[in-house]
Design a protein around this motif. Sequence first.
Motif, PDB file in Angstrom:
ATOM      1  N   SER A 258      26.260  30.846  27.858  1.00 62.48           N
ATOM      2  CA  SER A 258      26.049  30.824  29.308  1.00 62.48           C
ATOM      3  C   SER A 258      24.668  30.267  29.620  1.00 62.48           C
ATOM      4  O   SER A 258      23.678  30.645  28.985  1.00 62.48           O
ATOM      5  N   ILE A 260      21.793  29.998  32.426  1.00 61.37           N
ATOM      6  CA  ILE A 260      21.250  30.504  33.679  1.00 61.37           C
ATOM      7  C   ILE A 260      19.939  29.772  33.941  1.00 61.37           C
ATOM      8  O   ILE A 260      19.444  29.033  33.087  1.00 61.37           O
ATOM      9  N   LEU A 317      33.199  35.073  37.352  1.00 65.18           N
ATOM     10  CA  LEU A 317      32.483  35.203  36.079  1.00 65.18           C
ATOM     11  C   LEU A 317      33.283  36.039  35.094  1.00 65.18           C
ATOM     12  O   LEU A 317      33.411  35.688  33.915  1.00 65.18           O
ATOM     13  N   MET A 321      34.713  34.611  31.565  1.00 64.05           N
ATOM     14  CA  MET A 321      34.180  35.208  30.346  1.00 64.05           C
ATOM     15  C   MET A 321      35.269  35.728  29.419  1.00 64.05           C
ATOM     16  O   MET A 321      35.021  36.004  28.255  1.00 64.05           O
ATOM     17  N   THR A 330      26.053  28.510  35.352  1.00 62.97           N
ATOM     18  CA  THR A 330      26.084  29.471  36.448  1.00 62.97           C
ATOM     19  C   THR A 330      25.209  29.000  37.604  1.00 62.97           C
ATOM     20  O   THR A 330      24.376  28.101  37.447  1.00 62.97           O
ATOM     21  N   ASN A 340      26.515  41.246  37.014  1.00 63.28           N
ATOM     22  CA  ASN A 340      26.639  39.919  36.409  1.00 63.28           C
ATOM     23  C   ASN A 340      25.811  39.813  35.137  1.00 63.28           C
ATOM     24  O   ASN A 340      26.248  39.231  34.132  1.00 63.28           O
ATOM     25  N   ASN A 341      24.612  40.359  35.165  1.00 55.71           N
ATOM     26  CA  ASN A 341      23.727  40.283  34.004  1.00 55.71           C
ATOM     27  C   ASN A 341      24.335  41.006  32.805  1.00 55.71           C
ATOM     28  O   ASN A 341      24.240  40.534  31.669  1.00 55.71           O
ATOM     29  N   LEU A 344      27.221  38.806  31.486  1.00 52.47           N
ATOM     30  CA  LEU A 344      26.699  37.655  30.744  1.00 52.47           C
ATOM     31  C   LEU A 344      26.273  38.057  29.338  1.00 52.47           C
ATOM     32  O   LEU A 344      26.605  37.377  28.355  1.00 52.47           O
ATOM     33  N   LYS A 345      25.549  39.171  29.210  1.00 52.37           N
ATOM     34  CA  LYS A 345      25.037  39.581  27.901  1.00 52.37           C
ATOM     35  C   LYS A 345      26.129  40.160  27.011  1.00 52.37           C
ATOM     36  O   LYS A 345      26.069  40.034  25.788  1.00 52.37           O
ATOM     37  N   SER A 348      28.412  36.635  26.021  1.00 50.17           N
ATOM     38  CA  SER A 348      27.928  35.298  25.690  1.00 50.17           C
ATOM     39  C   SER A 348      26.502  35.309  25.145  1.00 50.17           C
ATOM     40  O   SER A 348      25.783  36.300  25.236  1.00 50.17           O
ATOM     41  N   VAL A 350      23.081  33.833  26.001  1.00 46.61           N
ATOM     42  CA  VAL A 350      22.564  33.437  27.315  1.00 46.61           C
ATOM     43  C   VAL A 350      21.281  32.628  27.158  1.00 46.61           C
ATOM     44  O   VAL A 350      20.302  33.091  26.548  1.00 46.61           O
TER      45      VAL A 350
END
Length: 420
Positions: A258, A260, A317, A321, A330, A340-341, A344-345, A348, A350
Amino acid sequence: MSDYGLIGTSIRTSYSKCIHESISDKEYDLIQLDATYYVDEFLQTDFKGINVTRPYKEYLYKKCDFLSTEAKEIGVVNTVLKLDNKLYGYNTDAFGFEWLLNKENIIIKDKKCLIFGTGATSKTVEYILKKLGAQEIKFLSRNPDDINSFSYTNEEVIKDFEILINTTPTSLNRYEQNDLINFSMCKKAEEFIDVNYRPAITNLMWDANINGIKIHNGLKMLVAQAIRTQELFLNKAFDENFYENKYLQIKREITNISLIGHPFSGKTVVGGKLSTKLNKKYFDVDKEIESTFETTINDIFKEKGEEYFRFLETHILKTIMNSNGAVISTGGGIILNEENNRILKMGSFVINLERDINRIEIDNNRPLCKSKDDLLNLINERKNTYKRVANKTIRNDDIDITVQEIEDSLWIFLSLMDQI
């Protein structure tokens, strides 16, 4: 239909096809069978070998004409060969789970072990734990019904166990908060293994880690049992290096990346080039929102406001994912939502992209960033969050160099993850 495959329910997103076809040149199918009636019909076909997953592992045990030692003792089959119209049943999951324990250096001897769930996989895990000399083994269940089975809320039992293993599907493909167990009750827990492997950090693993427990997912188990299955299918043996290299290859292929970072940092361009170089699928969260809801980001902001857009962003998202082996670009504000954080972690690797503001040309297509002053304000407000969420921050002044640095960082990240 090919000679080999996987039977079960809810298997359309299984990794098994890509794993098996990377081990052997034999075609391998995912075969959705939604009732035992269809399993019985399938067993009459001319297949040569199959893997078996939920909910048919115990059912196939009863159907086999011959059973391996492990399958007979466990009462569960996950691999079946058909020879001379006879069914030969094996439990390669047992091999896979033991391989995971060995590779993760998890010591079982004289340890108290607590298994989440009482289904077919729990029996396989119990067999290996007994083989390796566990001091005590008990089970947690939503509906405990025997002397060794307890509720997930029974702190008096839970607090004494050192090794925890989840064998339920409750964490598979779930980014919602863990609602199964409160890991703060696990006072003596040292290691937590979730036999699920998608997302890479499951919601149970996330909470276990927060409570200071070392975490492991089930990808090593999945890959090892697949290789052992292919040894049976092909009547050949693979050496230990093959097992280790194949695991690393599969892990690299299925890991999501991902991107960011602040607006105009180059996430879209870098994401497209990176996906091509690594042969991964590519998703742009903003574009997915626009195509799914048939509107533009600007119109969503104008008509429904930022809060509604952030709601859509989280929904998309989560959907993206659940892919495996994707590069995901993103929007700059995705990190404003802590949910969201976490997503993401969990799912993926990041990367936070940064870019020299003097090299950036501002356009008027961003609802929250229409000038360099706007951009500077956003960067100052968000830069600490970008760095906190990211596994690595990379300066994007040359796209080709950036793409190469991300690829190099991925290998380092995956190697370090196996040492945690």
